[in-house]
Enzyme design. Sequence first.
Site, PDB file in Angstrom:
ATOM      1  N   ASN A 127      22.683  53.465   6.017  1.00  8.64           N
ATOM      2  CA  ASN A 127      22.684  52.910   4.662  1.00  8.64           C
ATOM      3  C   ASN A 127      23.499  51.616   4.590  1.00  8.64           C
ATOM      4  OD1 ASN A 127      21.826  53.201   1.863  1.00  8.64           O
ATOM      5  ND2 ASN A 127      23.995  53.513   1.414  1.00  8.64           N
ATOM      6  N   ASP A 128      24.819  51.732   4.495  1.00  2.00           N
ATOM      7  CA  ASP A 128      25.647  50.545   4.288  1.00  2.00           C
ATOM      8  C   ASP A 128      25.540  49.541   5.431  1.00  2.00           C
ATOM      9  OD1 ASP A 128      26.462  51.788   1.985  1.00  2.00           O
ATOM     10  OD2 ASP A 128      28.313  52.572   2.853  1.00  2.00           O
TER      11      ASP A 128
END
Length: 484
Positions: A410-411
């Site tokens: 994700n990040d």
Amino acid sequence: MLQDLNLSDINNIAYMIASVCTILGIKMLGKPDTARRGMLISAAGTIVAVIAVFFDGRVLDSWDASNVLQNGFFWSFLAIFVGSIIGIVWAKKVQMTGMPELVALFNGFGGLASALVAFSSFYLLYTAEGGYAYEIVHDISTALAIFIGTITFTGSLLAWGKLSEKITGRAIVFRGQTFINAVLLLAAVAAIVVYVAPIPALGGEITFIAVITLASIAFVFGITFVLPIGGGDMPVVISLLNSLTGIAVVMAGFIIENTMLIVTGALVGASGVILTLIMCKAMNRSLGNLLFSGFGATDTQSSKGPGAEPKSISVEDAYLILEAAQSVVFIPGYGMAVAQAQHVVRELAGRLEENGAEVSHCVHPVAGRMPGHMNVLLAEADIPYEQLKTMEEMNPVMPMQDVAIVIGANDVVNPAAETDESSPIYGMPIIKAHEARTVFVLKRGKGRGFSGIENELFSMPNTLMIYGDAKGTISSLASEFTAE
């Protein structure tokens, strides 16, 4: 010359051999082809050190055949037996998804062990005839071992709770938190000064009160220290706690004059600090910002507002794109660990290579929930070492990649880190998956991920979402190549 050696000399030699084995083993862990051998060499060195303990004069003096409960050998062997059983059961039962929280627990127990060694040494002197004998090096080592070891224990327990989702993985902040932490630190310093500085007018009891106060403060501070740290920062927290455990072990080594503890503790402490700073750099954040910013405490949306609706694709259509691809890069995240998909990733990579594609695997320094998490998973699946690429190696050639397959990350692939100044991760170096010609994102659902940050990648024009279990999806893609 050998006949002039006494038992103490032989013990020290054994500890030095064990230390050399540990250093050599850690060095060999740096390469996949020697890592297994390095682990065995380090383990052998530890066994040598454990055996040497039983020939220490202080341990030999504890022998009491008339009363087994007063026999140091009995309690030592009992502890080794119980600890071995627990370790074997955990090692057999733990899945790779549970490895981060297991590492957090091990860190905590290491800190607790150091604190208990320090307290037992203090109590032995406190109850000795003639009153407490002050000795500056011993007292400072004892105070630091108790303080740092206890912080590591409670902090690691809280990290374990966040990683295992027994409690929320979000940062937990409250009004006056920084002030409370500052007061706790000042109170701890005061307790250390009272303990270390001999104050005959106050009597020997003041030392006992100071040590208990110090341990109590550390117990609370370990909790307030980790509370404001969000789940997305857990890899850095684990590395930092590991470093603190090493420092506590060094202090315990000074207390009982054990060379092995001093050397290995110093190695763990130094390597933990270095790794922590490397990961902070990879996130473009200072250690202070990471520890005190409360990152992930609230839901975070892009200041640009909601983006376009993510486009999804079926496995069959994804296969048609992969079948024509000449270059493919896999970008793993914690979702790969949850799905235990590393082996089917290896299978799909093999199918792609047979089809003429060039395959790479790009790992971000803070991917997963502990340092090196993704590297361990890929190594477990026998991914060729030459296919593993760092972020710095992969980003310049990302525009030339036909397909980037993001598996549960994700990040570390969020373009907001480069484009959205209001984002908590703005400035963080990312894997530029969005620059590939086509991006497949494998996710279980439409959630934002562990840190709660909205990912702009998911709604970009060249991104296609494949929802569902990553292992099943990748296995189905591999099967499409087989069916061909």
